[in-house]
Scaffold this motif. Structure first.
Motif, mmCIF file in Angstrom:
data_model
loop_
_atom_site.group_PDB
_atom_site.id
_atom_site.type_symbol
_atom_site.label_atom_id
_atom_site.label_comp_id
_atom_site.label_asym_id
_atom_site.label_seq_id
_atom_site.Cartn_x
_atom_site.Cartn_y
_atom_site.Cartn_z
ATOM 1 N N GLN A 1 2.759 -8.755 3.168
ATOM 2 C CA GLN A 1 2.667 -8.021 1.910
ATOM 3 C C GLN A 1 3.735 -8.441 0.916
ATOM 4 N N LEU B 1 2.523 -5.791 -1.552
ATOM 5 C CA LEU B 1 3.458 -4.674 -1.514
ATOM 6 C C LEU B 1 3.426 -3.871 -2.808
ATOM 7 N N LEU C 1 1.427 -0.695 -2.574
ATOM 8 C CA LEU C 1 2.070 0.333 -1.764
ATOM 9 C C LEU C 1 3.228 0.986 -2.504
ATOM 10 N N PRO D 1 6.437 2.793 1.433
ATOM 11 C CA PRO D 1 5.699 1.820 2.247
ATOM 12 C C PRO D 1 6.147 1.813 3.703
ATOM 13 N N HIS E 1 4.406 4.590 5.311
ATOM 14 C CA HIS E 1 2.999 4.193 5.400
ATOM 15 C C HIS E 1 2.770 3.367 6.671
ATOM 16 N N HIS E 2 3.602 2.373 6.898
ATOM 17 C CA HIS E 2 3.451 1.521 8.079
ATOM 18 C C HIS E 2 3.708 2.299 9.364
#
Length: 264
Positions: free
Chosen positions: A84, A90, A93, A100, A103-104
């Protein structure tokens, strides 16, 4: 919107993605079955008698547990975030109301139940073939295993985050993770229990983060640690986690300032 509904939405998206790519997830589970290969080798070597304090059943228990713990501590932020950053994905996100990194984390955790479900039949077949395994018989071991497993996942995630953040400055940071994995295979207890390492080298290996992410929770699960050793292991996990979380947060902040990926 509060954080709770956001996390719930991310969890549902993560579960949907994992379900959609369940065939790929099964392949990944099978590619992390190296401990089961080691089981066959060490089971055969112990046929004529125990090796140190490991007999055949002990080796069976250790490597089946290693296979399962590996599935429950898996994370792949290093590959996703590296891609990303390099491609500019990225950006999307960063525009969302959730970090982010979070998120991951949620996407990785959401795939865990399916990953465990895919790994369980493989482990069951091995146990049927070998005649079963021995687990910890003390309540304290089981109580400490849960936080040890959680800390092992957090540590693995933090380590991968640190390496992935190097993509802000390097062309392909995930290649560096291959070096980490090489050391992990040797030092984490992935191929051989660290308690069988030569004296001195074994003590050093058991103090490193590799062992904290795999060998330690495995030994706790199969009842090879007393309460004092288990608490020491958790202390080592916490120390390494504090280091890598601090480093990861610093690299993330500095990296965002330098962010200039293609397509940004």
């Amino acid at each position: 919107m509060s954080l709770g509904p956001k996390l719930g939405a991310l969890w549902r998206l993560g579960v949907a993605e994992a379900t959609a790519y369940r065939a790929s997830l099964l392949v990944w589970v099978l590619t992390t079955a190296l401990p089961l290969v080691s089981l066959v080798l060490w089971h055969a070597l112990a046929a004529d008698g125990p090796i140190a304090d490991y007999d055949q059943r002990a080796f069976d228990s250790y490597f089946v547990a290693a296979f399962l713990v590996r599935q429950l501590t898996a994370t792949w932020i290093v590959w996703d975030l590296d891609r990303q950053i390099r491609t500019g994905e990225l950006n999307a996100l960063l525009m969302r109301p959730v970090s982010p990194v979070l998120h991951h984390a949620m996407f990785n955790l959401a795939a865990m139940p399916l990953r465990a479900g895919l790994a369980a039949p493989v482990a069951a077949l091995v146990l049927i073939a070998t005649g079963g395994m021995s687990l910890a018989d003390s309540a304290s071991s089981w109580l400490l295993f849960v936080p040890a497993l959680i800390l092992a996942w957090l540590l693995a995630f933090s380590i991968q985050l640190c390496i992935a953040c190097l993509a802000f400055w390097l062309t392909r940071a995930s290649d560096l993770y291959d070096l980490w994995i090489s050391a992990y295979i040797v030092l984490a207890g992935y191929l051989v229990p660290t308690s069988l390492f030569p004296s001195g080298f074994g003590e050093v290996a058991r103090a490193l983060p590799f062992h904290a992410t795999l060998g330690f929770p495995v030994e706790l699960l199969i009842g090879r640690l007393d309460t004092a050793e288990a608490l020491t292991g958790i202390g080592i996990q916490l120390a390494w986690l504090a280091l890598f979380m601090t480093l990861g947060a610093w690299l993330w902040r500095r990296g965002l300032r330098a962010y200039g990926a293609f397509g940004a």
